[in-house]
Scaffold this motif. Structure first.
Motif, PDB file in Angstrom:
ATOM      1  N   ALA A   1       0.836  -1.233   0.104  1.00 24.19           N
ATOM      2  CA  ALA A   1      -0.043  -0.062  -0.031  1.00 24.19           C
ATOM      3  C   ALA A   1       0.998   1.182   0.072  1.00 24.19           C
ATOM      4  O   ALA A   1       1.998   1.066   0.427  1.00 24.19           O
ATOM      5  N   ILE A   2       0.190   2.324  -0.213  1.00 21.89           N
ATOM      6  CA  ILE A   2       1.173   3.693  -0.625  1.00 21.89           C
ATOM      7  C   ILE A   2       0.508   4.550   0.519  1.00 21.89           C
ATOM      8  O   ILE A   2      -0.594   4.802   0.753  1.00 21.89           O
ATOM      9  N   VAL A   3       1.359   5.248   1.302  1.00 23.44           N
ATOM     10  CA  VAL A   3       1.167   6.289   2.279  1.00 23.44           C
ATOM     11  C   VAL A   3       1.588   7.666   1.693  1.00 23.44           C
ATOM     12  O   VAL A   3       2.994   7.719   1.464  1.00 23.44           O
ATOM     13  N   VAL A   4       0.808   8.864   1.393  1.00 21.97           N
ATOM     14  CA  VAL A   4       1.394  10.059   1.004  1.00 21.97           C
ATOM     15  C   VAL A   4       1.652  10.900   2.304  1.00 21.97           C
ATOM     16  O   VAL A   4       0.824  10.772   2.960  1.00 21.97           O
ATOM     17  N   THR A   5       2.572  11.432   2.432  1.00 23.79           N
ATOM     18  CA  THR A   5       3.133  12.216   3.570  1.00 23.79           C
ATOM     19  C   THR A   5       3.249  13.726   3.148  1.00 23.79           C
ATOM     20  O   THR A   5       3.168  14.012   2.063  1.00 23.79           O
ATOM     21  N   HIS A   6       3.539  14.649   4.234  1.00 21.54           N
ATOM     22  CA  HIS A   6       4.180  16.040   3.798  1.00 21.54           C
ATOM     23  C   HIS A   6       3.077  16.565   3.160  1.00 21.54           C
ATOM     24  O   HIS A   6       3.282  17.645   2.357  1.00 21.54           O
ATOM     25  N   LEU A   7       1.616  16.482   3.380  1.00 23.54           N
ATOM     26  CA  LEU A   7       0.493  17.197   2.881  1.00 23.54           C
ATOM     27  C   LEU A   7       0.499  18.555   3.320  1.00 23.54           C
ATOM     28  O   LEU A   7      -0.170  19.685   2.626  1.00 23.54           O
ATOM     29  N   GLU A   8       1.212  18.899   4.459  1.00 25.20           N
ATOM     30  CA  GLU A   8       1.228  20.274   4.792  1.00 25.20           C
ATOM     31  C   GLU A   8       2.172  21.048   4.220  1.00 25.20           C
ATOM     32  O   GLU A   8       2.317  22.445   4.150  1.00 25.20           O
ATOM     33  N   ALA A   9       2.969  20.473   3.254  1.00 30.91           N
ATOM     34  CA  ALA A   9       4.055  21.326   2.285  1.00 30.91           C
ATOM     35  C   ALA A   9       3.420  22.096   1.594  1.00 30.91           C
ATOM     36  O   ALA A   9       2.168  21.831   1.179  1.00 30.91           O
ATOM     37  N   SER A  10       3.802  23.392   1.093  1.00 28.05           N
ATOM     38  CA  SER A  10       3.262  24.428   0.389  1.00 28.05           C
ATOM     39  C   SER A  10       3.028  23.788  -1.015  1.00 28.05           C
ATOM     40  O   SER A  10       1.949  24.268  -1.625  1.00 28.05           O
ATOM     41  N   ARG A  11       3.904  23.031  -1.585  1.00 24.25           N
ATOM     42  CA  ARG A  11       3.964  22.465  -2.810  1.00 24.25           C
ATOM     43  C   ARG A  11       3.237  21.102  -3.054  1.00 24.25           C
ATOM     44  O   ARG A  11       3.179  20.501  -4.102  1.00 24.25           O
ATOM     45  N   ALA A  12       2.652  20.625  -1.855  1.00 23.29           N
ATOM     46  CA  ALA A  12       1.902  19.433  -1.731  1.00 23.29           C
ATOM     47  C   ALA A  12       0.963  19.235  -2.779  1.00 23.29           C
ATOM     48  O   ALA A  12      -0.112  20.241  -2.564  1.00 23.29           O
ATOM     49  N   ASP A  13       0.687  18.246  -3.424  1.00 18.28           N
ATOM     50  CA  ASP A  13      -0.739  18.139  -4.223  1.00 18.28           C
ATOM     51  C   ASP A  13      -1.025  16.564  -4.206  1.00 18.28           C
ATOM     52  O   ASP A  13      -0.455  15.880  -4.781  1.00 18.28           O
TER      53      ASP A  13
END
Length: 737
Positions: A145-157
């Protein structure tokens, strides 16, 4: 996983204990350095209650990176186990380093796990090494499975990151990689950036709101449903496509409603079979909050969607003498078969062995048989010495940060640390004394960066060999070599960071300081033409003198011939008893070299004439004369300096083939062929001097963005180009001066 609220039974300070394989999940976290694996492990531990509300094991330390070296380097450098409990299931989280130098720790984690969480940063994307690990897991059918992190970053999409994952990980079936949730954005801050406040469940169409610091489920606002319609339809179609119920797709295409419970059940089965790979989002809890974003959903996926140890195939086993045994089952009542996944040293307890139990039950204070033939390299060769010995299992513990918490036993499928197995090494098998077994070893990468080391001071010399032996026993990606030609002690490492950690551990754990010195390759010399010379050793000093004269011819031989000695003396010019003395002197001088101090090879030395004295001739005198004759012959002849050449096999993505071939040419290498490999890679075969590829392990990684790997093996010695030979001779002369 179906957007329900879970309960947990974990408690801080108490090690979870499983009594059956069905209540265990072994999960390895994979991802590049900085993706957030260690932070995610801590967030999951906090949500489960394993950390308590403090969110820390000890002041200033994380639950995974508790080693002093990791504190100083601010990154993970070793595999760590963090067990927690969720909804009655023990979850063993295996946190692996993301830096390529520590791939041996990653391999150990993959061996111990039954499923993998690939952690990717929404701000940084997916690197080449992560893609390679995904392909390795796919080859053996490991659920992922895949977990996406660092959603708080300004360039996160998140949407863009999901599309990247579908392209990179989906391969021929991108619809097997789809999100289960979509981020729910909160109110924009002063900078205009809107934080992620919750998740929208695509199957349940419910909101998982984390804005208050703890998960709260509620109905969606009317404007949310149109936003998720397309993603939900794609997810449902992806789940149905992998369903074992062949009639489900026909019903869905016919317009029939498919119950959410049915979709969740089929999703869990598809994940466990390794044919569907959900994408989730996660973030650590804010200060004072109890649950991090998406951690509940992730724990639900792990406990309900990932397979139990009993659903995974156990590696083949044999008897110590190699006879095959029937396949084992993950049965606590079966024969004991456990494997040492990692070996480390604890300053208070001593040697600690992290063990995965595949069959049977491991208990403390019970004698076991320790058997191992070492791990294997990519060519199938063993990397260790075979050994068979009986040892008594010490205390069983469950690690948690820097703590070791006692557990009464470890059943089939579980992991635990065993104290004081003094002979066990990484890759060894623990089994019953009366029924010894050996598990098929896993493949470890070859260390390809040579580091020559010397004791820093005389006080370090006595402890050096023991310290290096213990270091290499703990880390199978280190290899120790005593080079007989250069007389250097060489530690082969995975890269520069691996080297730094190894030398620091040698100093801090074993009290041995070493200096890294320039690594030398095993150069040799040979005659380029036929030559003749006389060696005359005559001394008279009032007493018993020394007298020996010998005449020799030297001629070059084909590569690999070594040094041959022939005797063509006639008439007894050199007495028969002194001819072996001449040979001994010639061979001793050949070993010392005649021009640069490198061994002389591939020549035939023929003794053709000489003189002796009835009183003053001796064995020592003719040895000296033979050596002098060889030096005189070299002084009047052209001497070729030979360097070792390796066969280099580089596997690299097609887009980097040109750069790799150009780089090899710049290293005086010769590309001898290429071969296409399915999946968009190419095998480049080349021949290159060892002196030019000492740092190739580091340089290839940079050149190929982490996607390249190579192997090297000795091929032959061949003449060094004239300009290079002159430089080496000049360096040799300066050392002598």
């Amino acid at each position: 996983m179906g957007d329900r609220t879970s309960t947990h039974t974990g408690a801080a300070g108490r090690a979870p204990v499983a009594d059956r394989p069905g209540s265990i999940r072994n999960v390895v976290l994979v991802g590049h350095g900085g993706a957030g694996k260690t932070t995610l492990v801590e967030a999951l531990a906090q949500t489960s209650g394993a950390l308590g509300r403090a969110g820390r094991v000890e002041d200033g330390t994380t639950v995974s990176d508790h080693d002093d070296i990791e504190h100083r380097q601010q990154r993970s450098v070793q595999l760590s186990l963090v067990p927690l409990e969720w909804d009655g299931v023990k979850v063993n989280l295996l946190d692996t380093p993301g830096y390529a130098d520590f791939v041996g720790e990653l391999r150990a984690g993959l061996r111990a796990a039954d499923a993998a969480l690939f952690v990717v940063s929404a701000a940084d994307g997916v690197d080449g090494s992560t893609r390679l690990v995904w392909e390795e897991c796919a080859a053996v059918g490991m659920p992922r499975a895949i977990v996406v992190t660092h959603l708080e970053a300004s360039r996160a999409d998140f949407e863009e990151m999901t599309d990247i994952c579908r392209r990179v990980f989906g391969g021929d079936d991108p619809d097997a990689v789809l999100p289960l949730y979509l981020p729910l954005l909160g109110e924009p801050g002063p900078d205009g950036h809107a934080p992620v406040a919750g998740l929208i469940g695509l199957l349940s169409q419910r909101i998982c709101d984390y804005s208050a610091g703890e998960r709260a489920e509620r109905a969606p606002d009317p404007e949310h449903l149109p936003l998720i319609a397309d993603a939900r339809a794609r997810l449902i179609e992806g789940i149905i496509a992998e369903s074992e119920d062949e009639t489900l797709m026909d019903r869905y295409l016919g317009g029939a409603d498919v119950e959410v419970e049915t979709l969740v059940r089929d999703l869990e089965k598809a994940v466990a079979r390794g044919v569907f790979h959900p994408v989730l989002a996660a973030a650590p809890a804010a200060e004072g909050a109890r649950q991090g974003l998406g951690t509940v959903e992730l724990l639900e996926l792990v406990t309900r969607g990932f397979p139990t140890p009993g659903e995974r195939e156990i590696p083949p086993v044999t008897t110590p003498d190699g006879r095959p045994r029937p396949p084992l089952e993950c049965d606590p009542d079966g024969p004991l078969a456990a494997e040492v996944i990692k070996t480390s040293s604890d300053p208070y307890v001593g040697r600690m062995s992290l063990v995965r139990v595949f069959s049977g039950t491991l208990r403390p204070d019970v004698p076991v048989h320790v058997c191992g033939h070492g791990l294997t390299d990519h060519d199938g060769a063993s990397t260790g010495q075979p050994h068979d010995v009986d040892e008594r299992v010490g205390a069983l513990t469950s690690p948690f940060g820097g703590q070791q918490r006692h557990v009464p036993l470890a059943v089939a499928g579980d992991l635990a640390c065993v104290a004081k197995l003094t002979r066990a090494e990484t890759g060894d098998t623990l089994s019953d004394k009366g029924d010894p077994l050996v598990m098929e070893p896993w493949v470890m990468p070859d260390p390809l960066l040579p580091v020559a080391v010397e004791a820093h001071a005389r006080s370090d010399e006595d402890r050096l060999s023991q310290g290096l032996a213990r270091l290499t026993a703990e880390d199978p990606t280190l290899r120790l070599e005593q080079n007989p030609d250069t007389r250097q002690l060489v530690l082969w490492c995975m890269g520069e960071a691996h080297r730094d950690v190894a030398l620091e551990r040698l100093r801090t754990r074993y009290g041995v300081r070493v200096d890294a010195v320039p690594h030398r390759v095993a150069l040799r010399e040979t005659f380029a033409e036929r030559a003749s010379a006389r060696g005359r050793h005559v001394k008279q000093s009032g007493g018993h003198g020394q007298y020996a004269v010998c005449e020799i011819t030297v001629e070059p031989l084909p590569a690999g011939s070594g040094v041959e000695f022939a005797d063509e003396v006639v008439g007894g010019a050199v007495p028969r008893q002194f001819i072996p003395s001449v040979e001994k002197g010639v061979r001793a001088q050949a070993a010392r070299g005649v021009a640069t101090g490198c061994p002389l090879v591939d020549v035939r030395v023929t003794l053709v004439d000489g003189k002796a004295h009835s009183v003053d001739s001796s064995d020592a005198a003719f040895q000296t004369a033979g050596a002098l004759a060889l030096r005189e012959a070299a002084a009047g002849a052209r001497i070729h300096l030979l360097e070792p050449v390796d066969e280099v096999r580089v596997t690299v993505a097609d887009e980097y083939v040109g750069a790799v071939m150009s780089d090899l040419s710049g290293r005086r290498g010769r590309v001898v062929g290429t071969e296409q490999i399915p999946g968009g890679s190419t095998l480049v075969r080349a021949e290159a001097p060892q002196s030019e590829i000492g740092r190739y392990a580091v340089d290839l990684r940079s050149l190929s963005h982490g996607t390249g790997r190579f192997s090297r093996s000795y091929l032959r010695h061949e003449p060094v180009p004239r300009q290079v030979a002159e430089r080496i001779r000049g360096q040799a002369e300066s050392r002598v001066a």
